[in-house]
Scaffold this motif. Structure first.
Motif, PDB file in Angstrom:
ATOM      1  N   ALA A 100       2.135   5.333  12.531  1.00 21.51           N
ATOM      2  CA  ALA A 100       0.689   5.124  12.629  1.00 21.51           C
ATOM      3  C   ALA A 100       0.153   5.599  13.973  1.00 21.51           C
ATOM      4  O   ALA A 100      -0.934   6.187  14.056  1.00 21.51           O
ATOM      5  N   ALA A 101       0.916   5.350  15.039  1.00 21.67           N
ATOM      6  CA  ALA A 101       0.479   5.787  16.368  1.00 21.67           C
ATOM      7  C   ALA A 101       0.441   7.314  16.448  1.00 21.67           C
ATOM      8  O   ALA A 101      -0.508   7.898  16.993  1.00 21.67           O
ATOM      9  N   GLU A 102       1.458   7.960  15.910  1.00 21.70           N
ATOM     10  CA  GLU A 102       1.488   9.423  15.959  1.00 21.70           C
ATOM     11  C   GLU A 102       0.370  10.028  15.116  1.00 21.70           C
ATOM     12  O   GLU A 102      -0.224  11.045  15.492  1.00 21.70           O
ATOM     13  N   HIS A 103       0.057   9.401  13.978  1.00 19.72           N
ATOM     14  CA  HIS A 103      -1.046   9.918  13.160  1.00 19.72           C
ATOM     15  C   HIS A 103      -2.375   9.751  13.897  1.00 19.72           C
ATOM     16  O   HIS A 103      -3.257  10.611  13.802  1.00 19.72           O
ATOM     17  N   THR A 104      -2.504   8.666  14.641  1.00 13.07           N
ATOM     18  CA  THR A 104      -3.710   8.469  15.446  1.00 13.07           C
ATOM     19  C   THR A 104      -3.854   9.582  16.477  1.00 13.07           C
ATOM     20  O   THR A 104      -4.945  10.139  16.667  1.00 13.07           O
ATOM     21  N   VAL A 105      -2.760   9.904  17.151  1.00 14.50           N
ATOM     22  CA  VAL A 105      -2.794  10.981  18.143  1.00 14.50           C
ATOM     23  C   VAL A 105      -3.132  12.311  17.464  1.00 14.50           C
ATOM     24  O   VAL A 105      -3.942  13.102  17.967  1.00 14.50           O
ATOM     25  N   ALA A 106      -2.529  12.551  16.299  1.00 15.76           N
ATOM     26  CA  ALA A 106      -2.799  13.794  15.570  1.00 15.76           C
ATOM     27  C   ALA A 106      -4.271  13.893  15.183  1.00 15.76           C
ATOM     28  O   ALA A 106      -4.895  14.961  15.312  1.00 15.76           O
ATOM     29  N   MET A 107      -4.843  12.788  14.719  1.00 14.61           N
ATOM     30  CA  MET A 107      -6.256  12.797  14.330  1.00 14.61           C
ATOM     31  C   MET A 107      -7.157  12.994  15.547  1.00 14.61           C
ATOM     32  O   MET A 107      -8.218  13.628  15.458  1.00 14.61           O
ATOM     33  N   THR A 108      -6.733  12.469  16.685  1.00 17.32           N
ATOM     34  CA  THR A 108      -7.509  12.658  17.912  1.00 17.32           C
ATOM     35  C   THR A 108      -7.548  14.135  18.293  1.00 17.32           C
ATOM     36  O   THR A 108      -8.609  14.688  18.620  1.00 17.32           O
ATOM     37  N   PHE A 109      -6.395  14.788  18.252  1.00 22.31           N
ATOM     38  CA  PHE A 109      -6.366  16.226  18.526  1.00 22.31           C
ATOM     39  C   PHE A 109      -7.171  17.000  17.481  1.00 22.31           C
ATOM     40  O   PHE A 109      -7.844  17.987  17.803  1.00 22.31           O
ATOM     41  N   ALA A 110      -7.095  16.561  16.228  1.00 25.05           N
ATOM     42  CA  ALA A 110      -7.780  17.284  15.150  1.00 25.05           C
ATOM     43  C   ALA A 110      -9.281  17.359  15.387  1.00 25.05           C
ATOM     44  O   ALA A 110      -9.898  18.417  15.209  1.00 25.05           O
ATOM     45  N   ILE A 111      -9.886  16.220  15.805  1.00 21.81           N
ATOM     46  CA  ILE A 111     -11.338  16.263  16.020  1.00 21.81           C
ATOM     47  C   ILE A 111     -11.691  16.861  17.380  1.00 21.81           C
ATOM     48  O   ILE A 111     -12.765  17.438  17.545  1.00 21.81           O
ATOM     49  N   ALA A 112     -10.779  16.734  18.340  1.00 21.14           N
ATOM     50  CA  ALA A 112     -11.066  17.312  19.658  1.00 21.14           C
ATOM     51  C   ALA A 112     -11.116  18.834  19.594  1.00 21.14           C
ATOM     52  O   ALA A 112     -11.892  19.473  20.313  1.00 21.14           O
ATOM     53  N   ARG A 113     -10.286  19.430  18.729  1.00 22.41           N
ATOM     54  CA  ARG A 113     -10.197  20.889  18.666  1.00 22.41           C
ATOM     55  C   ARG A 113     -10.673  21.463  17.332  1.00 22.41           C
ATOM     56  O   ARG A 113     -10.476  22.649  17.062  1.00 22.41           O
ATOM     57  N   SER A 114     -11.285  20.632  16.479  1.00 18.41           N
ATOM     58  CA  SER A 114     -11.829  21.087  15.185  1.00 18.41           C
ATOM     59  C   SER A 114     -10.777  21.823  14.362  1.00 18.41           C
ATOM     60  O   SER A 114     -11.070  22.828  13.693  1.00 18.41           O
ATOM     61  N   ILE A 115      -9.566  21.337  14.370  1.00 19.45           N
ATOM     62  CA  ILE A 115      -8.463  22.035  13.705  1.00 19.45           C
ATOM     63  C   ILE A 115      -8.659  22.130  12.190  1.00 19.45           C
ATOM     64  O   ILE A 115      -8.526  23.226  11.615  1.00 19.45           O
ATOM     65  N   LEU A 278      -2.618   8.099   5.321  1.00 20.05           N
ATOM     66  CA  LEU A 278      -1.302   8.682   5.580  1.00 20.05           C
ATOM     67  C   LEU A 278      -0.613   8.093   6.808  1.00 20.05           C
ATOM     68  O   LEU A 278       0.450   8.571   7.203  1.00 20.05           O
ATOM     69  N   GLY A 279      -1.203   7.065   7.410  1.00 20.84           N
ATOM     70  CA  GLY A 279      -0.681   6.553   8.673  1.00 20.84           C
ATOM     71  C   GLY A 279       0.796   6.208   8.648  1.00 20.84           C
ATOM     72  O   GLY A 279       1.511   6.427   9.628  1.00 20.84           O
ATOM     73  N   ALA A 280       1.277   5.668   7.536  1.00 24.83           N
ATOM     74  CA  ALA A 280       2.685   5.266   7.446  1.00 24.83           C
ATOM     75  C   ALA A 280       3.520   6.260   6.654  1.00 24.83           C
ATOM     76  O   ALA A 280       4.684   5.985   6.354  1.00 24.83           O
ATOM     77  N   SER A 281       2.941   7.402   6.323  1.00 24.44           N
ATOM     78  CA  SER A 281       3.613   8.335   5.416  1.00 24.44           C
ATOM     79  C   SER A 281       4.477   9.339   6.164  1.00 24.44           C
ATOM     80  O   SER A 281       4.157  10.531   6.262  1.00 24.44           O
ATOM     81  N   THR A 282       5.586   8.839   6.714  1.00 20.17           N
ATOM     82  CA  THR A 282       6.623   9.715   7.251  1.00 20.17           C
ATOM     83  C   THR A 282       7.955   9.270   6.661  1.00 20.17           C
ATOM     84  O   THR A 282       8.110   8.108   6.252  1.00 20.17           O
ATOM     85  N   GLU A 283       8.907  10.174   6.625  1.00 20.92           N
ATOM     86  CA  GLU A 283      10.216   9.818   6.071  1.00 20.92           C
ATOM     87  C   GLU A 283      10.849   8.676   6.857  1.00 20.92           C
ATOM     88  O   GLU A 283      11.402   7.733   6.282  1.00 20.92           O
ATOM     89  N   ALA A 284      10.752   8.760   8.184  1.00 17.87           N
ATOM     90  CA  ALA A 284      11.366   7.723   9.013  1.00 17.87           C
ATOM     91  C   ALA A 284      10.703   6.375   8.792  1.00 17.87           C
ATOM     92  O   ALA A 284      11.380   5.340   8.692  1.00 17.87           O
TER      93      ALA A 284
END
Length: 527
Positions: A100-115, A278-284
């Protein structure tokens, strides 16, 4: 031992069960009579969010020892009914923290750079390089609402990327926040200072809709990220604020209603990035959640402690009848003390005097912590309250003495915020009649039930009459009261049992009188 698994979990969890000698039965589409029949001889049940574990299901499970929730949320499990049936309910809160923390970071980058937006246009054949001027995270301010496990992990990760971190969480200590690189502030300051705001508070009646139009106005030109719980952010207000340019953009993984409706206003704006929970959707994460849940089911079936039990007391069976009445007293004293203290709670002291000091009071102390934290934490109970205190950096102490001045047994809960403290003491009358007998040293005789008002005022004629008149003016019936004072003409404290909530206007009217020092409304949720 039979373990029924009604929602898909990672194979690693099934292997844990089988290695422990459990007979694993999977039924991923069971419902209605088929579910009732399948669970009738099950010793353990593992679910995710798809299976509704109702009172009817629990009543049909004659052999059931534990329900394991492979995940955090237990909205689909009737915990009260499980408790009535003697069934442990346990979840797996740690398994998806990193995901969940990594998805939060990913979403932060996504909106910061309009990915996502740039990706979509390039897929459509547009080379829109000049349309996107992103924001760097370095030296920007991250606002974190809720410094629980995920919030702390996000704060640490983005602090390491050069962001300045401010956080709003009224129940975590400044020292604990500082250790993860965060400065504690109030909600208004958190919103005003944040370039990026991320939400990690549980969804409770107090937090539902807490980020609405007024709060979004404070997040001017900022971005909002929510990978926590749907329902905390007013989605219509957010869409409107993005449309008019007040909020620069948002990234959401959770929603008030899921799946997200096709006509949601959130889907109308390129500046709002959405993902389907998708916050918890990783294999690990899926493997961790599955094995953690399976480990707890095995522990319960083998009669061992269950790490994340939500409803299971831990106390010697022979001592329970002597200790049980004080569990409610400690819980109530904690609730009252927490609601009377202003500011962030940094210390909690639970003290025992008299006969109760000879007993094993670990569960009573945990119940006091539950009472303190219950207004904040979703699904807090006596099992997880000590861990909540540790996670929030709250110091907890317990003291005992056989000496008791006025009562055979006395339980005291004191909460401190560094500068101030509030102490609430309770005991039993006639063996089974719980009472609050002291509040901050004032001797009272309050019935700990339902709704209460605690007033501090100067000790002079007419004040109690004023309070009664104002209560009557706002249709608040006083069911009982007890008045105490330090000295004649000094300060007095009065506890009122009332039949309904006290409107803010009534409290404001009372506080406008110079003789009234303070008015507090206390709710005990019917207990």
């Amino acid at each position: 031992m039979k373990v029924l698994v009604t929602d898909p979990i990672d194979d690693a969890g099934l292997d844990v069960l089988r290695d422990a000698g459990c007979a694993v039965e999977t039924g991923y589409e069971l419902e209605g009579e088929a579910l009732l029949e399948a669970i009738s001889d099950a010793d353990g049940l593992i679910v995710r969010s798809g299976t509704e574990v109702t009172a009817e299901v629990l009543e049909a499970a004659d052999e059931l020892v534990i329900v394991g929730r492979a995940g955090i949320g237990v909205d689909n499990i009737d915990i009260d009914a499980a408790t009535d049936e003697g069934v442990i309910v346990a979840n797996a809160p740690e398994g998806n923290v990193r995901a969940a923390a990594e998805h939060t970071v990913a979403m932060t980058f996504a909106i910061a750079r309009s990915i996502p937006q740039a990706h979509a246009r390039l897929k459509d054949g547009e080379w829109a390089k000049s349309d996107y001027l992103g924001a760097e995270l370095d030296s920007k301010t991250l606002g974190v609402v809720g410094l629980g496990r995920v919030g702390q992990e996000v704060a640490k990760k983005l602090d390491s990327l050069g962001m300045d971190v401010v956080a709003f969480d009224p129940y975590i200590s400044e020292d604990r926040a500082a250790r993860i690189g965060a400065e504690l502030v109030d909600l208004e300051a958190c919103l005003e200072r944040a370039d990026f705001l991320t939400i990690h508070t549980p969804l409770t009646p107090e937090t539902e809709g807490m980020i609405a139009e007024n709060e979004l106005d404070l997040l001017e030109d900022g971005y909002l990220v929510n990978v926590g719980r749907g329902g905390i952010v007013d989605e219509d207000a957010l869409a409107a604020k993005v449309e008019d340019g007040t909020v620069a953009g948002a990234a959401l993984d959770v929603f008030a209603e899921e799946p997200l409706a096709d006509d949601s206003p959130l889907l109308e704006h390129d500046e709002i990035v959405v993902t389907p929970h998708l916050g918890a959707s990783t294999e690990a994460a899926q493997e961790n959640v599955a094995t953690s849940t399976a480990d707890q089911v095995v522990a319960a079936l083998e009669g061992e402690p269950v790490a994340n039990a939500l409803n299971a007391p831990s106390i010697d069976e022979s001592a329970f009848p002597r200790v049980e009445p004080y569990i409610e007293i400690a819980d109530t004293a904690g609730k009252v003390a927490a609601q009377l203290l202003e500011g962030r709670i940094e210390e909690i002291e639970v003290a025992y005097e008299g006969d109760i000091a000879d007993e094993d009071t670990e569960f009573v102390t945990a119940s006091a912590l539950k009472g303190v934290f219950e207004p904040l934490e979703w699904q807090v109970n006596a099992v997880n309250a000590p861990q909540i205190a540790e996670d929030r950096g709250v110091d907890v102490t317990e003291s005992k003495t056989r000496q008791a001045e006025d009562f055979q047994s006395l339980v005291s809960v004191t909460v401190r915020n560094g500068d101030d403290e509030v102490a609430v003491e309770g005991t039993l009358f006639a063996g089974d009649d719980p009472r609050i007998v002291r509040v901050d040293g004032y001797r009272v005789d309050a019935i700990p039930h339902g709704k209460m008002v605690v007033t501090r005022n100067t000790d002079e004629p007419g004040v109690i009459g004023l309070i009664g008149s104002v209560m009557g003016e706002y249709d608040v019936n006083i069911a009982g009261m007890f008045n105490a004072r330090e000295t004649h003409g000094g300060e007095a404290l009065t506890v009122y049992n009332v039949d309904s909530q006290v409107p803010d206007a009534a409290k404001q009217e009372l506080n406008e009188d110079d003789r009234i020092i303070r008015v507090d409304y206390i709710t005990l949720n019917g207990h």
